[in-house]
Scaffold this motif. Structure first.
Motif, short mmCIF file in Angstrom:
data_model
loop_
_atom_site.label_atom_id
_atom_site.label_comp_id
_atom_site.label_asym_id
_atom_site.label_seq_id
_atom_site.Cartn_x
_atom_site.Cartn_y
_atom_site.Cartn_z
N ASN A 186 -8.45 -16.46 -10.99
CA ASN A 186 -7.38 -15.72 -11.64
C ASN A 186 -5.99 -16.11 -11.09
O ASN A 186 -5.12 -15.27 -10.90
CB ASN A 186 -7.59 -14.21 -11.47
N VAL A 187 -5.82 -17.40 -10.80
CA VAL A 187 -4.57 -17.92 -10.27
C VAL A 187 -3.70 -18.42 -11.42
O VAL A 187 -4.17 -19.19 -12.27
CB VAL A 187 -4.82 -19.07 -9.27
N VAL A 188 -2.47 -18.00 -11.48
CA VAL A 188 -1.55 -18.41 -12.55
C VAL A 188 -0.97 -19.78 -12.22
O VAL A 188 -0.40 -19.99 -11.15
CB VAL A 188 -0.41 -17.38 -12.72
N PHE A 189 -1.13 -20.71 -13.16
CA PHE A 189 -0.52 -22.04 -13.02
C PHE A 189 0.89 -21.97 -13.58
O PHE A 189 1.09 -21.74 -14.76
CB PHE A 189 -1.35 -23.09 -13.78
N ASP A 190 1.87 -22.20 -12.71
CA ASP A 190 3.26 -21.92 -13.07
C ASP A 190 4.15 -23.08 -12.64
O ASP A 190 4.46 -23.24 -11.46
CB ASP A 190 3.70 -20.63 -12.38
N THR A 191 4.59 -23.91 -13.59
CA THR A 191 5.49 -25.01 -13.27
C THR A 191 6.88 -24.52 -12.92
O THR A 191 7.72 -25.30 -12.46
CB THR A 191 5.60 -26.00 -14.44
N GLY A 192 7.15 -23.22 -13.12
CA GLY A 192 8.43 -22.66 -12.74
C GLY A 192 8.45 -22.11 -11.33
O GLY A 192 9.48 -21.63 -10.87
N SER A 193 7.31 -22.23 -10.62
CA SER A 193 7.24 -21.73 -9.24
C SER A 193 7.72 -22.79 -8.28
O SER A 193 7.47 -23.98 -8.47
CB SER A 193 5.79 -21.35 -8.90
N ILE A 194 8.43 -22.37 -7.22
CA ILE A 194 8.88 -23.32 -6.21
C ILE A 194 7.86 -23.48 -5.09
O ILE A 194 8.08 -24.24 -4.16
CB ILE A 194 10.24 -22.90 -5.62
N SER A 206 -5.55 -11.66 4.63
CA SER A 206 -6.98 -11.92 4.63
C SER A 206 -7.30 -13.41 4.70
O SER A 206 -8.35 -13.80 5.18
CB SER A 206 -7.63 -11.32 3.37
N LEU A 207 -6.37 -14.26 4.21
CA LEU A 207 -6.57 -15.71 4.25
C LEU A 207 -5.92 -16.34 5.48
O LEU A 207 -5.95 -17.55 5.64
CB LEU A 207 -6.00 -16.37 2.99
N SER A 208 -5.27 -15.51 6.34
CA SER A 208 -4.58 -16.00 7.53
C SER A 208 -3.48 -16.99 7.19
O SER A 208 -3.29 -17.99 7.85
CB SER A 208 -5.58 -16.66 8.50
N ILE A 209 -2.77 -16.72 6.10
CA ILE A 209 -1.64 -17.54 5.70
C ILE A 209 -0.37 -16.80 6.11
O ILE A 209 -0.12 -15.68 5.68
CB ILE A 209 -1.63 -17.79 4.18
N ASN A 210 0.43 -17.44 6.96
CA ASN A 210 1.62 -16.78 7.47
C ASN A 210 2.75 -16.77 6.44
O ASN A 210 3.38 -15.76 6.19
CB ASN A 210 2.10 -17.47 8.75
N THR A 211 3.03 -17.92 5.85
CA THR A 211 4.10 -18.02 4.86
C THR A 211 3.64 -18.90 3.72
O THR A 211 2.80 -19.78 3.90
CB THR A 211 5.38 -18.63 5.45
N PRO A 212 4.17 -18.70 2.52
CA PRO A 212 3.83 -19.59 1.43
C PRO A 212 4.24 -21.02 1.74
O PRO A 212 5.26 -21.26 2.39
CB PRO A 212 4.64 -19.02 0.25
N THR A 213 3.43 -21.97 1.31
CA THR A 213 3.75 -23.37 1.51
C THR A 213 4.66 -23.85 0.40
O THR A 213 4.31 -23.79 -0.77
CB THR A 213 2.46 -24.24 1.52
N VAL A 214 5.83 -24.33 0.76
CA VAL A 214 6.77 -24.81 -0.24
C VAL A 214 6.29 -26.13 -0.77
O VAL A 214 6.00 -27.05 0.00
CB VAL A 214 8.18 -24.95 0.36
N GLY A 215 6.19 -26.24 -2.08
CA GLY A 215 5.73 -27.49 -2.69
C GLY A 215 6.61 -27.86 -3.86
O GLY A 215 7.73 -27.40 -3.98
N ASN A 216 6.08 -28.71 -4.73
CA ASN A 216 6.86 -29.09 -5.90
C ASN A 216 6.61 -28.11 -7.03
O ASN A 216 6.00 -27.06 -6.85
CB ASN A 216 6.53 -30.53 -6.32
N SER A 217 7.07 -28.46 -8.21
CA SER A 217 7.06 -27.48 -9.30
C SER A 217 5.69 -27.30 -9.93
O SER A 217 5.56 -26.55 -10.89
CB SER A 217 8.06 -27.91 -10.37
N SER A 218 4.67 -28.00 -9.44
CA SER A 218 3.33 -27.77 -9.97
C SER A 218 2.66 -26.65 -9.20
O SER A 218 1.49 -26.72 -8.88
CB SER A 218 2.51 -29.05 -9.90
N GLY A 219 3.42 -25.63 -8.88
CA GLY A 219 2.92 -24.56 -8.03
C GLY A 219 2.08 -23.55 -8.78
O GLY A 219 2.08 -23.49 -9.99
N CYS A 220 1.36 -22.76 -8.01
CA CYS A 220 0.55 -21.69 -8.57
C CYS A 220 0.84 -20.42 -7.78
O CYS A 220 1.26 -20.48 -6.64
CB CYS A 220 -0.94 -22.00 -8.47
N TRP A 221 0.62 -19.27 -8.40
CA TRP A 221 0.67 -18.03 -7.64
C TRP A 221 -0.53 -17.19 -8.00
O TRP A 221 -1.01 -17.21 -9.12
CB TRP A 221 1.97 -17.27 -7.86
N ALA A 222 -1.08 -16.48 -7.00
CA ALA A 222 -2.32 -15.75 -7.21
C ALA A 222 -2.03 -14.33 -7.61
O ALA A 222 -1.01 -13.78 -7.22
CB ALA A 222 -3.14 -15.76 -5.93
#
Length: 222
Positions: A186-194, A206-222
């Motif tokens: 159920n992850v949204v594929f969003d080319t508008g995400s940074i 719960s995933l032990s992720i401290n900060t979002p990883t900055v990537g290119n515009s092929s990002g996703c948000w859960a």
């Protein structure tokens, strides 16, 4: 090489702006001057423009109470055309008549558009009319007819997605995160995400992720 390689209706180059981490195509609205429009699969609308741009090109809202939405006003029918193409079958295939655009009334969003110097958003509502290939390597969008066999890269796997237009009109995929024994659905594929991936509140811990990883515009948000 493509396993299947049909010719698209047209292909349009896009630019990737590092200051915003978004991809942009050149569009003309109502036969006006070309402007950058952000390609955003996380936007369910066909086209989104600011009130300022709508006034510049003479795009008026519908004279109906039903045209009002949470974010703006639905416009009269409008025409867009792709100002730059890498390939096209004919001159007319880059011109598209749309039932209407979303004219933003939210000033903060409109100010962001003006600050980043782009005219608006080309959303999933438009991309859904075609089979679309987004090539980050070539920096190119290719638009194929829905009834044509869509192109497949022989060297790359496919990532199927769900699109429930009756629910929220988002592209949803399932992914594995390298190094973590978990599969996100159920992850949204969003080319508008940074971001490469942006977990919801609670999922980060719960995933032990401290900060979002900055990537290119092929990002996703859960």
């Amino acid at each position: 090489m493509f396993a299947r390689d049909p010719l698209p209706f047209f292909s349009a180059p896009f630019t990737f702006k590092k200051n915003a981490n978004h991809i942009y195509v050149k569009l003309s609205l109502q036969d006006g001057p070309p402007m950058d429009f952000m390609v955003d699969t996380g936007c369910p609308y066909t086209l989104v423009v600011t009130q300022q741009l709508a006034k510049q090109v003479g795009l008026k809202p519908l004279n109906a109470q039903s045209a009002l939405t949470k974010y703006g006003m639905v416009s009269e029918p409008t025409r867009i055309s792709f100002a730059e193409t890498a390939y096209r079958r004919s001159a007319d295939v880059v011109k598209h008549d749309l039932p209407g655009a979303m004219i933003l009334t939210e000033k903060n969003v409109g100010s962001y558009f003006e600050e980043k110097r782009f005219g608006g958003i080309l959303g999933l509502g438009f991309l859904y009319l075609f089979n679309v290939l987004i090539s980050y390597q070539k920096k190119q969008l290719s638009f194929f007819a829905q009834e044509d066999p869509y192109p497949i890269l022989a060297s790359a796997p496919e990532l199927p997605f769900l699109l429930d237009t009756a629910k929220d009109q988002f592209m949803r995929v399932s992914i594995d995160i390298p190094g973590l024994e978990v599969k996100l659905s159920n992850v949204v594929f969003d080319t508008g995400s940074i971001y490469t991936i942006l977990p919801k509140n609670g999922l980060t811990k719960s995933l032990s992720i401290n900060t979002p990883t900055v990537g290119n515009s092929s990002g996703c948000w859960a």
